[in-house]
Design an enzyme around this catalytic site. Structure first.
Site, PDB file in Angstrom:
ATOM      1  CG  ASN A 109      17.606 -18.370  28.165  1.00  0.00           C
ATOM      2  OD1 ASN A 109      18.226 -19.172  28.850  1.00  0.00           O
ATOM      3  ND2 ASN A 109      17.619 -18.417  26.856  1.00  0.00           N
ATOM      4  CG  ASP A 110      20.894 -14.896  30.192  1.00  0.00           C
ATOM      5  OD1 ASP A 110      20.961 -15.933  29.504  1.00  0.00           O
ATOM      6  OD2 ASP A 110      21.207 -13.774  29.766  1.00  0.00           O
TER       7      ASP A 110
END
Ligand code: NAP
Length: 466
Positions: A391-392
């Site tokens: 995600n990040d």
């Protein structure tokens, strides 16, 4: 045992540690490096025990056998996702041992006949070993508890914590000065050890779970520094060398991780990143009506027609234990003439090299794992990028310079430049940074919801049927 033999064995152990560290620098030589370093440690322990006539060979062999069995069982049974907390707890024991040994050494010296006052080298090294060792011990226990889910992973921001920490630090330094000026009692050492134990807790508790690898490296460096301090106090060369190696490598690893996240060490330790999650309104603003989802069958069709696929693994792949399913998918695609590579972000997952180790466990060839700088220019020529539980590290918000974005300025994998991006995760929940990800709402992105292992297994089945 003569002094010359002891010093020679210590030198041999130190050489083993250095060769071991060198071996650990590459996945192909890492296992060998680990074995060499372990042999060095065995030599150092056996020589110390024999030299001090603490125990005889029979006890050493019994200890060696017991330790090997316990260590092997723990290493065999611990899942990959638990590695950071295992490192943390071992690390903590090292720090605790330095605290106890520093106090005990001082008690022993004071109990003997003192012909002259204790030297500054001894008292300063004893005090630094006690303080740093205590911080490393209690801090590592908190890191372990956070990662093991025994306490909240989120940063716990105590009111007035900076002032409280500063007072405790000044108190420890004051007690050290007392010990140096008047080395007649061990009380200051135990008092500073007690205060430093509290300091370790208050320093680590405000730090978020995903920042723990950086903190663990820092605590590791502290425990090395504490051991080196103890080595100075005890005049033990191997302890000074091993402690310095651990300290230096811990600090270097810390610096590398901070660089990969484009954050300063002070930001990791004091900013409490991850404490505040994005509000519903902010999330809605990014996603509303723009997120498209697909089924495993649809994604299988997409992949069947692709010539080049890049897989980007993240923390979720480790949680799902999906590495073997990913390897099955890779083999299947390659058997159909699709070029498959992996894009590895330096801080994907929860510890340095997490994704490399995870994929190596499933025999994914090391040649296929491409670092960020190497893979980024290739995304424009990629048909499908499969983001699995990451995600990040693929969040385009990181390209902004807005200081309110916790990952602003962090280099990311430019997956949004590929023709199609498929994101496998269970929901639209944020990653560690707690912010929404505009990639999920991009024109060329499809969400494939579910547990990574299950979804990829379904994808493999769908591909076989297509
Ligand atoms: P991430 O941003 O934390 O996101 C992981 C995603 O995995 C989550 O959004 C979660 O979404 C998904 N997930 C969890 N369980 C899953 C499952 N069973 N199946 C499928 N998906 C699952 O992870 P990342 O992209 O790897 O980034 C790492 C973060 O850690 C970065 O912020 C980095 O700065 C930080 N960090 C890493 C290190 C290091 O050394 N690696 C050190 C310090 C900090 P759902 O809940 O919706 O499934």
């Amino acid at each position: 045992m003569s002094n010359a033999v002891i010093e020679f064995c210590y030198l041999l152990a130190a050489v083993c540690f250095i060769l071991g560290l060198k071996g650990l620098g590459h996945p192909r030589t890492a296992v060998g490096g680990n074995v060499v370093a372990a042999i060095g440690m065995l030599v150092a322990i056996v020589v110390t025990l024999l030299d001090q006539r603490i125990v005889g060979f029979s006890v050493i062999i019994a200890g060696f056998a017991t330790g090997s069995i316990v260590g092997a069982l723990m290493a065999y049974r611990a899942p990959m996702t638990s590695m950071p907390q295992m490192v943390a707890i071992f690390n903590g024991f090292g720090g605790g041992a330095s605290l106890l040994a520093a106090g005990a050494a001082l008690e022993e010296v004071l109990a003997g006949e003192l012909t002259e006052p204790l030297g500054v080298q001894f008292t300063v090294s004893t005090a630094s070993a006690a303080i740093i060792g205590a911080v490393a011990f209690s801090g590592s226990l908190i890191a372990f508890a956070k990662l093991q889910g025994l306490i909240s992973e989120r940063p716990i921001l105590l009111p007035g914590r900076h002032v409280m920490n500063a007072i405790m630090l000044v108190a420890c330094l004051g007690l050290s000065v007392w010990l140096v000026m008047e080395p007649t009692s061990a009380l200051p050492v135990w008092a500073m050890g007690g205060i430093a134990l509290v300091l370790g807790i208050t320093l680590v508790i405000p730090i978020g779970g995903a920042d723990m690898p950086v903190v663990i490296c820092l605590l590791n460096a502290y425990s090395g520094a504490a051991a080196a301090g103890l080595g100075w106090a005890l005049n033990n060369s191997v302890l000074v060398i091993a402690g310095s190696l651990v300290g230096a490598s811990g600090f270097i690893l810390c610096a590398l991780m901070c660089k990969a996240m484009n954050r300063s060490l002070a930001n990791v330790i004091f900013a409490g990143v991850g404490a505040v999650a994005a509000s519903e309104a902010e999330t809605e603003d990014v996603y509303a009506g723009r997120v498209k989802s697909a089924s495993a069958d649809e994604v299988a069709l997409l992949m069947d027609g692709a010539r080049r696929v890049v897989i980007v693994p993240g923390y979720g792949l480790a949680v799902a234990h999906g590495q073997y399913a990913v390897q099955d998918l890779t083999r299947l695609l390659e058997a159909r003439g699709v070029e498959v590579e992996f894009g590895i972000h330096p801080v994907a997952g929860r510890m340095p090299g997490h994704m490399n180790v995870l994929l190596a466990e499933a025999d994914v060839s090391y040649e296929k794992l491409k670092e960020m700088d190497e893979i980024n220019p290739t995304f424009r020529q990629t048909d499908v990028v499969l983001v699995v539980g990451a995600n990040d590290v693929v969040n385009p918000l990181a390209r902004k310079s807005d200081p309110s974005i916790p990952i602003a300025g962090m280099p990311i994998l430019d997956v949004d430049q590929a023709r199609t991006v498929v994101v496998i995760k269970r929901s639209l929940s944020p990653g560690f940074a707690g912010i929404p990800n505009p990639l999920f709402a991009a024109e060329n992105t499809l969400m494939l919801y579910g547990d990574a292992k299950k979804v990829i297994t379904d994808l493999v089945a769908a591909l076989k049927e297509s």
